[in-house]
Enzyme design. Structure first.
Site, PDB file in Angstrom:
ATOM      1  N   ASP A  34      67.067   1.557 -71.067  1.00 18.36           N
ATOM      2  CA  ASP A  34      65.692   2.009 -70.813  1.00 18.36           C
ATOM      3  C   ASP A  34      64.869   0.920 -70.145  1.00 18.36           C
ATOM      4  OD1 ASP A  34      65.932   3.880 -73.759  1.00 18.36           O
ATOM      5  OD2 ASP A  34      65.402   4.715 -71.803  1.00 18.36           O
ATOM      6  N   GLY A 142      58.123   5.472 -73.464  1.00 21.07           N
ATOM      7  CA  GLY A 142      57.572   4.146 -73.722  1.00 21.07           C
ATOM      8  C   GLY A 142      58.134   3.454 -74.939  1.00 21.07           C
ATOM      9  N   ASP A 175      66.664  12.680 -74.364  1.00 19.31           N
ATOM     10  CA  ASP A 175      66.366  11.279 -74.642  1.00 19.31           C
ATOM     11  C   ASP A 175      65.074  11.175 -75.440  1.00 19.31           C
ATOM     12  OD1 ASP A 175      65.597   8.444 -72.422  1.00 19.31           O
ATOM     13  OD2 ASP A 175      65.933   8.580 -74.583  1.00 19.31           O
TER      14      ASP A 175
HETATM   15  C1  DX5 Z   1      61.462   6.570 -74.557  1.00 20.49           C
HETATM   16  C2  DX5 Z   1      62.840   5.971 -74.620  1.00 20.49           C
HETATM   17  C3  DX5 Z   1      63.482   6.401 -75.931  1.00 20.49           C
HETATM   18  C4  DX5 Z   1      64.843   5.822 -76.171  1.00 20.49           C
HETATM   19  C5  DX5 Z   1      65.491   6.486 -77.376  1.00 20.49           C
HETATM   20  O1  DX5 Z   1      60.773   6.081 -73.483  1.00 20.49           O
HETATM   21  O2  DX5 Z   1      63.598   6.408 -73.500  1.00 20.49           O
HETATM   22  O3  DX5 Z   1      63.579   7.793 -75.921  1.00 20.49           O
HETATM   23  O4  DX5 Z   1      65.658   6.021 -75.077  1.00 20.49           O
HETATM   24  O5  DX5 Z   1      64.673   6.229 -78.478  1.00 20.49           O
HETATM   25  P1  DX5 Z   1      64.986   6.873 -79.926  1.00 20.49           P
HETATM   26  O6  DX5 Z   1      66.394   7.391 -79.918  1.00 20.49           O
HETATM   27  O7  DX5 Z   1      64.794   5.722 -80.876  1.00 20.49           O
HETATM   28  O8  DX5 Z   1      63.980   7.970 -80.080  1.00 20.49           O
HETATM   29 ZN    ZN Z   2      65.706   6.613 -71.912  1.00 20.92          ZN
END
Ligand code: DX5
Ligand code: ZN
Length: 219
Positions: A34, A142, A175
């Site tokens: 990310d 974020g 995601d």
């Molecule tokens: C948001 C990020 C999150 C990350 C996953 O901007 O992209 O979604 O990938 O986070 P979790 O799995 O902890 O929700």
């Molecule tokens: Zn992501």
């Protein structure tokens, strides 16, 4: 049904190598990275050096780079050369989708677009056929550790039906907010790659065992 893609956003960076090797030992084939620039989202994470490090640690893994950055086209070549295998850019951060998709493909990488929760799937209906994957953010971008937003299951299903109607093979990645209690349901809605950051890296259960168990749940 679906593959698990651990997101390194929630890993312990002082133990990145150890934790990545454990995730791979548990069967993870895709690693989600990310990238955040502090402009497109109110957070700064990491960039090209970390993609290079992940590729060096897990040369066989598919490095799935999620660009939560403004003007993503300016950086496609750098991330491609750093070892990204899939590059997702946000449609909310780019105007010339074709130029950006073509640049990703010119580097021989898989082209994907990412949609924020508030962006309707119709926004990409004209370009789905050019994409290997569509990333549906199921939390506002974020930060890791958030709660899945309501209605995201319907959005996944709607996109799955549109892809099927057009006879395409475009993958759907979800995601954000994936937890023990919703991961199987989300896979059943049609997600083919499921990103999990805090679920994989943020508690005491051994990462290898956790990845193996979650992967079996959605296989
Ligand atoms: C948001 C990020 C999150 C990350 C996953 O901007 O992209 O979604 O990938 O986070 P979790 O799995 O902890 O929700
Ligand atoms: Zn992501």
């Amino acid at each position: 049904m679906a593959k698990l893609a651990p997101s390194i956003l929630s890993c312990d960076f002082s133990r990145l190598r150890e934790q990545l090797l454990a995730a791979q030992a548990g069967g993870a084939e895709v690693i989600h990275v990310d990238v955040m620039d502090g402009h497109f989202v109110p957070n700064i994470t990491f960039g090209v050096p970390i993609v290079k490090a992940v590729k060096k640690i897990l040369p066989q893994a598919t490095i799935d780079v999620h660009l939560m950055i403004e003007t993503p086209r300016r950086y496609i070549s750098e991330f491609a050369e750093a070892g990204a295998d899939i590059i997702s850019f946000h449609v909310e951060a780019e105007r010339d989708f074709d130029a950006t998709i073509n640049l990703i493909k010119k580097h021989g990488k898989k082209a994907a677009v990412a949609l924020c929760p508030g962006t309707p799937v119709e926004f990409v209906s004209e370009i789905i056929s050019k994409l290997e994957m569509v990333l549906l953010l199921t939390v506002n971008p974020g930060f890791g550790g958030q709660t899945l937003l309501p209605g995201m299951d319907e959005k996944i299903l709607k996109l799955r039906r549109e892809i099927a109607r057009r006879g395409l093979r475009t993958e759907i990645e979800i995601d954000g907010g994936v937890k023990e209690e919703n991961i199987e349901y989300l896979a059943s809605r049609g997600a083919s790659i499921i990103v999990a950051g805090s679920l994989v890296f943020s508690d005491e259960e051994a990462i290898e065992e956790k990845v193996r168990r979650l992967s079996l749940k959605i296989k």
